[in-house]
Design a protein around this motif. Structure first.
Motif, mmCIF file in Angstrom:
data_model
loop_
_atom_site.group_PDB
_atom_site.id
_atom_site.type_symbol
_atom_site.label_atom_id
_atom_site.label_comp_id
_atom_site.label_asym_id
_atom_site.label_seq_id
_atom_site.Cartn_x
_atom_site.Cartn_y
_atom_site.Cartn_z
ATOM 1 N N PRO A 129 54.035 113.826 40.691
ATOM 2 C CA PRO A 129 55.089 113.164 41.476
ATOM 3 C C PRO A 129 55.190 113.673 42.911
ATOM 4 O O PRO A 129 55.737 112.987 43.779
ATOM 5 N N ALA A 130 54.651 114.864 43.170
ATOM 6 C CA ALA A 130 54.703 115.397 44.533
ATOM 7 C C ALA A 130 53.917 114.526 45.504
ATOM 8 O O ALA A 130 54.192 114.539 46.708
ATOM 9 N N ILE A 131 52.923 113.775 45.016
ATOM 10 C CA ILE A 131 52.179 112.856 45.882
ATOM 11 C C ILE A 131 53.144 111.872 46.538
ATOM 12 O O ILE A 131 53.087 111.620 47.743
ATOM 13 N N MET A 132 54.039 111.319 45.724
ATOM 14 C CA MET A 132 55.002 110.339 46.222
ATOM 15 C C MET A 132 56.048 111.010 47.116
ATOM 16 O O MET A 132 56.444 110.459 48.145
ATOM 17 N N ILE A 133 56.476 112.210 46.748
ATOM 18 C CA ILE A 133 57.466 112.917 47.547
ATOM 19 C C ILE A 133 56.899 113.258 48.925
ATOM 20 O O ILE A 133 57.630 113.291 49.920
ATOM 21 N N LEU A 134 55.587 113.467 49.000
ATOM 22 C CA LEU A 134 54.926 113.764 50.269
ATOM 23 C C LEU A 134 54.689 112.515 51.115
ATOM 24 O O LEU A 134 54.226 112.614 52.246
ATOM 25 N N GLY A 135 54.977 111.326 50.554
ATOM 26 C CA GLY A 135 54.862 110.105 51.325
ATOM 27 C C GLY A 135 53.658 109.253 51.019
ATOM 28 O O GLY A 135 53.367 108.303 51.744
ATOM 29 N N PHE A 136 52.940 109.557 49.918
ATOM 30 C CA PHE A 136 51.789 108.752 49.528
ATOM 31 C C PHE A 136 52.134 107.959 48.270
ATOM 32 O O PHE A 136 53.104 108.260 47.571
ATOM 33 N N ASP A 137 51.319 106.963 47.958
ATOM 34 C CA ASP A 137 51.574 106.143 46.783
ATOM 35 C C ASP A 137 51.095 106.839 45.516
ATOM 36 O O ASP A 137 50.035 107.469 45.481
ATOM 37 N N LEU A 138 51.892 106.709 44.460
ATOM 38 C CA LEU A 138 51.562 107.292 43.155
ATOM 39 C C LEU A 138 50.642 106.317 42.428
ATOM 40 O O LEU A 138 51.106 105.412 41.737
ATOM 41 N N GLU A 139 49.341 106.482 42.589
ATOM 42 C CA GLU A 139 48.370 105.531 42.063
ATOM 43 C C GLU A 139 47.921 105.947 40.671
ATOM 44 O O GLU A 139 47.651 107.121 40.399
ATOM 45 N N ILE A 140 47.792 104.958 39.804
ATOM 46 C CA ILE A 140 47.529 105.231 38.398
ATOM 47 C C ILE A 140 46.178 105.886 38.179
ATOM 48 O O ILE A 140 46.026 106.772 37.335
ATOM 49 N N TRP A 141 45.146 105.484 38.958
ATOM 50 C CA TRP A 141 43.820 106.055 38.737
ATOM 51 C C TRP A 141 43.772 107.521 39.143
ATOM 52 O O TRP A 141 43.115 108.334 38.485
ATOM 53 N N ARG A 142 44.454 107.858 40.215
ATOM 54 C CA ARG A 142 44.471 109.255 40.636
ATOM 55 C C ARG A 142 45.179 110.116 39.600
ATOM 56 O O ARG A 142 44.688 111.189 39.216
ATOM 57 N N ALA A 176 42.986 111.252 24.859
ATOM 58 C CA ALA A 176 43.857 110.116 24.550
ATOM 59 C C ALA A 176 45.209 110.262 25.249
ATOM 60 O O ALA A 176 45.722 109.299 25.848
ATOM 61 N N SER A 177 45.802 111.452 25.194
ATOM 62 C CA SER A 177 47.106 111.662 25.834
ATOM 63 C C SER A 177 47.010 111.498 27.343
ATOM 64 O O SER A 177 47.895 110.907 27.973
ATOM 65 N N ALA A 178 45.930 112.026 27.944
ATOM 66 C CA ALA A 178 45.769 111.931 29.397
ATOM 67 C C ALA A 178 45.669 110.481 29.852
ATOM 68 O O ALA A 178 46.193 110.115 30.904
ATOM 69 N N LEU A 179 45.012 109.642 29.049
ATOM 70 C CA LEU A 179 44.865 108.231 29.424
ATOM 71 C C LEU A 179 46.194 107.481 29.352
ATOM 72 O O LEU A 179 46.386 106.491 30.054
ATOM 73 N N VAL A 180 47.110 107.955 28.516
ATOM 74 C CA VAL A 180 48.386 107.256 28.322
ATOM 75 C C VAL A 180 49.479 107.792 29.240
ATOM 76 O O VAL A 180 50.338 107.034 29.709
ATOM 77 N N LEU A 181 49.453 109.090 29.529
ATOM 78 C CA LEU A 181 50.561 109.703 30.265
ATOM 79 C C LEU A 181 50.642 109.218 31.710
ATOM 80 O O LEU A 181 51.738 109.128 32.272
ATOM 81 N N GLY A 182 49.512 108.904 32.318
ATOM 82 C CA GLY A 182 49.533 108.366 33.681
ATOM 83 C C GLY A 182 50.331 107.077 33.779
ATOM 84 O O GLY A 182 51.263 106.970 34.600
ATOM 85 N N PRO A 183 49.994 106.062 32.963
ATOM 86 C CA PRO A 183 50.796 104.829 32.989
ATOM 87 C C PRO A 183 52.267 105.053 32.660
ATOM 88 O O PRO A 183 53.136 104.371 33.219
ATOM 89 N N ILE A 184 52.575 105.997 31.754
ATOM 90 C CA ILE A 184 53.987 106.283 31.447
ATOM 91 C C ILE A 184 54.697 106.832 32.674
ATOM 92 O O ILE A 184 55.822 106.428 33.001
ATOM 93 N N LEU A 185 54.052 107.751 33.393
ATOM 94 C CA LEU A 185 54.649 108.306 34.611
ATOM 95 C C LEU A 185 54.909 107.207 35.636
ATOM 96 O O LEU A 185 56.004 107.123 36.214
ATOM 97 N N ILE A 186 53.924 106.345 35.848
ATOM 98 C CA ILE A 186 54.088 105.243 36.802
ATOM 99 C C ILE A 186 55.206 104.309 36.349
ATOM 100 O O ILE A 186 56.044 103.861 37.144
ATOM 101 N N GLY A 187 55.236 103.994 35.038
ATOM 102 C CA GLY A 187 56.256 103.081 34.516
ATOM 103 C C GLY A 187 57.661 103.628 34.664
ATOM 104 O O GLY A 187 58.596 102.890 35.026
ATOM 105 N N LEU A 188 57.847 104.932 34.392
ATOM 106 C CA LEU A 188 59.172 105.537 34.549
ATOM 107 C C LEU A 188 59.627 105.482 36.003
ATOM 108 O O LEU A 188 60.803 105.215 36.295
#
Length: 771
Positions: free
Chosen positions: A106-119, A487-499
């Motif tokens: 989430p610090a990416i977004m706080i620093l002013g960049f977009d929180l991209e799912i692939w990253r 498996a968890s790593a592939l799912v947690l990114g979309p969950i973070l973006i969705g929240l």
């Protein structure tokens, strides 16, 4: 010949000579992976709310034993103790990855960049797998050779749960069959977790969807104590966290909240309320016009920086305190890494001592490093990849050893992450890499991968310790945790973006917010691969389908800083207040949203920005550092206090209540155990296995998953969710808006009472076989 007397007398539950007991089979692997995703998602919710997580191994083990025991009564085959171990191994990976992702990304977004799912997904996958692979060469030295010296408390406790719940087939194969106890208490424990899950899920659903009671009852004091306030978030997940971490840490954390909301904010209000100009770092409002919480408030403008300084200092102090272990771990880690290849070549190893081939391990590490260096999404370079190798191996070794000495809950992963970022940013500063794009993201990616690797290295160590005690095959466990981590790593990114998206608020920009002739040069608009990047408004209530350009305003002289959507004419149309670290909690149609404080991600963004841009209000940060130092001199763990200082008091209050319930329960349990002449450590282990801990685990999983599902449903089914809310406002006799704040605490109190009586084994109880 070994000189370790503990190892000389050690015999695993399932002997090495047992070759035909089922272990790595498809159904337990799938069940463990799915449970890992569930507990990983709930851990993601917790780390965004309060910056901490709790171990998932024992709850997953208890659920596994209960689930397969129930399935066996329906005609399916029961699982062996080694299959249950595979379930808990695959299921534990999600929690550690969620911690690393939630602390850093989430610090990416706080620093002013977009929180991209692939990253986010790439960092989660690379860090998770790297931590496991780097830990594998250390297994023999840390898990086997140091048996008896390195305790690995969570791993050892989980092994005892698995042994107590072993089925008849496993008992027949075990050399301990004659002394192994029945498993009725374990299956009863699984039912308790399910009950807790249902209660937590129902509680948050009724509150967040139907608004049956207020989410945050609060009390602000009057003129005689202006600025003072107290509040409590109605959240079963936070109540469960408080119960599990215990009264001492919960109390210290709440003490930080009390200092912020009943001392510092009233002091700032008292001494600064009469100022006629904004007091830096504030730029828009005077202290007298500031609210206590929310956007441009006293808490976000002043207290956050004080809390960030305290958290950073607390993390570094905990790391320095571990320096002797770190130095020892580095030396032994290098020696073990060198010796592991030689040993596997020179001798034929027993089943219980076979790791994945070092060719696969080293090849996997090199492949991951190449991906890190070459994939453009990560904005990485060769120096960054080298730093990841150095810091990754260092802190995976340290984490793996520290979890053996002090346990996962006390492992200073945050301190390791802060150290990684400080050193990385200092290297960048020395060579002149200070531009926000790409070096902010590069530094954060290094910290994120190292944080996740260190966190997963410690979790892997606990799992391998469990396997060592029950007689598992290490390479099969390593495949299980690699599968669960992926498996968890592939799912947690979309969950973070969705929240984040679900709680994002679009605020229409007033015509007077910027100068009448204000235009944004196209060079300031966000670009990707040379193209201007666009975004659509996701808030359905605004009924706006236009694709806007994206602009990050970082200049206070132009107007309010933040992320904006800009029209074709170059004029800002919407201010985008994110769900993570945002401050606006109400949309234009009046509906409220739940924001996530992401305390440690905010701290990390401050470190990167403070060193590379030198834009922090260092006076406030140093006040926090001094608070942490005073606490350490007084013998009080500063990191837990600092987290409470940083968070809203409403978040630490339910954690404190959970800790107090645990204190009352433990008094009763310790009285019952007085005749058994147990040591203090043994008493703690006994209370850690009470039914109350299982119910609290259910509260955490159920409450967190309800929060996640409501957030995602709001994101994708916004109109339907608004219909539920409006119906509740018109027809629900318990609608929150018609209640007093204190009446809204009644349902929360009911959860506390249930937790208390369950912990004392007076409710939802089965046979007492956990002890």
């Amino acid at each position: 010949m070994t000189t370790n007397p503990f190892l000389a007398n050690f015999r695993p539950y399932i002997a090495d000579s047992v070759k035909n007991l089922r272990e790595l089979t498809i159904v337990p692997l799938i069940v463990g992976t799915l449970l890992g995703i569930v507990f990983g998602a709930s851990s993601m919710y917790l780390v965004l709310k309060v910056g901490i997580t709790v171990s998932a191994s024992i709850p997953v083990a208890v659920i596994s034993i209960t689930l397969f025991r129930v399935l066996s009564k329906l005609g399916m085959r029961d699982a062996t103790v080694l299959e249950h171990n595979i379930v808990q191994t695959a299921g534990s990976a999600g929690e550690s990855i969620a911690f690393g992702v939630g602390v850093t990304m989430p610090a990416i977004m706080i620093l002013g960049f977009d929180l991209e799912i692939w990253r986010v997904t790439l960092v989660a996958v690379l860090g998770g797998l790297l931590g496991i692979l780097m830990m594998i060469p250390l297994r023999r030295a840390l898990i086997r050779d140091q048996h008896g010296y390195l305790k690995y408390p969570e791993g050892t406790a989980c092994a005892e749960v698995l042994k107590a719940g072993a089925n008849q087939e496993s008992r027949n194969a075990s050399i301990e069959a004659a002394t192994t106890r029945a498993d009725a208490g374990i299956t009863s424990g699984g039912k308790i977790i399910v009950i807790g899950f249902g209660l937590g899920f129902l509680f948050n659903t009724l509150m967040q969807v139907f608004k049956s009671w207020k989410e945050v009852p609060a009390k602000e004091f009057g003129k005689s104590f202006e600025g003072g306030s107290i509040s409590l978030e109605n959240n079963p997940a936070l109540l469960g966290v408080g119960y599990i971490i215990g009264p001492r840490i919960a109390g210290i954390m709440f003490g930080g909240g009390v200092l912020a909301y009943l001392v510092l904010i009233p002091m700032i209000k008292y001494f600064g309320g009469g100022l006629t100009e904004p007091l830096p770092p504030a730029t828009l409002l005077t202290i007298g016009k500031m609210a206590l919480e929310g956007k441009d408030s006293i808490q976000t403008t002043y207290i956050l920086y004080i809390g960030a300084g305290a958290v950073a200092a607390g993390g570094m102090i905990s790391l320095f305190r571990s320096l002797p272990v770190i130095i020892k771990g580095i030396r032994s880690g290098i020696a073990d890494f060198r010796g592991s290849n030689k040993q596997t070549v020179e001798e034929v190893l027993p089943r219980t001592d076979r790791d994945l081939s070092m060719k696969w391990v080293i090849g996997g590490i090199l492949t991951l490093i190449l991906i890190i260096a070459l994939v453009p999404t990560l904005k990485m370079n060769i120096l960054g990849a080298i730093l990841i190798i150095l810091f990754g191996f260092l802190f995976v070794t340290v984490s793996s050893r520290l979890t053996g000495e002090i346990g996962s809950s006390s492992n200073p992963i945050s301190g390791m992450t802060v150290a990684t970022l400080l050193l990385t940013c200092l290297v960048f500063l020395l060579i002149g890499w200070t531009q926000p794009d790409p070096y902010f993201v590069t530094a954060l990616t290094i910290g994120g991968i190292v944080c996740i690797a260190a966190s997963n290295g410690g979790t892997t160590s606990q799992d391998l310790k469990t396997g060592f005690i029950v007689g598992a095959t290490p390479w099969k466990q390593q495949i299980a945790i690699l599968t669960g981590a992926l498996a968890s790593a592939l799912v947690l990114g979309p969950i973070l973006i969705g929240l984040n998206n679900a709680a994002t608020v679009y605020v229409p920009v007033a015509p007077t917010a910027f100068a009448t002739e204000f235009r944004i040069p196209s060079g300031q608009l966000l670009q990707e691969d040379g193209q201007l990047k666009t975004e659509q408004v996701t808030d359905k209530a605004l009924n706006d389908n236009t694709a806007y350009y994206i602009w990050h305003n970082t200049d206070v002289n132009q107007g309010e800083t933040g992320r904006y959507l800009v029209n074709e004419q170059g004029k800002p149309v919407y201010l985008v207040d994110p769900g993570i670290n945002g401050a606006i909690r109400e949309r234009t149609d009046g509906t409220t949203v739940t924001k996530y404080n992401a305390p440690k991600a905010t701290l990390i963004s401050y470190i990167i920005k403070g060193i590379l841009s030198q834009e922090l209000p260092w006076g406030l940060v140093l006040l926090g550092v001094m608070i942490a130092i005073v606490l350490e001199i007084s013998g009080i763990p500063s990191l837990a206090f600092a987290v409470g200082l940083y968070l809203p008091v409403a978040v630490s209050a339910p954690i404190f209540v959970g800790g107090m319930v645990r204190w009352m329960v433990d008094k009763d349990l310790i009285r019952k155990l007085q005749g058994r002449n147990l040591t203090e450590e043994e008493l703690t282990a006994e209370t850690d296995k009470s039914p109350g801990v299982l119910l609290a685990s259910g509260y955490i999983a159920g409450g967190a998953l309800a929060g996640i599902m409501v957030a995602l449903a709001t994101e994708f089914l916004g109109q339907i969710m608004q219909t539920f809310t409006k119906w509740s406002e018109a027809n629900n006799p318990f609608y929150a808006g018609a209640q007093s704040d204190w009446l809204s605490l009644v349902p929360f109190t009911v959860l506390c009472v249930l937790l208390y009586y369950t912990g004392r084994e007076l409710l939802f109880k089965g046979k007492d076989e956990l002890r």
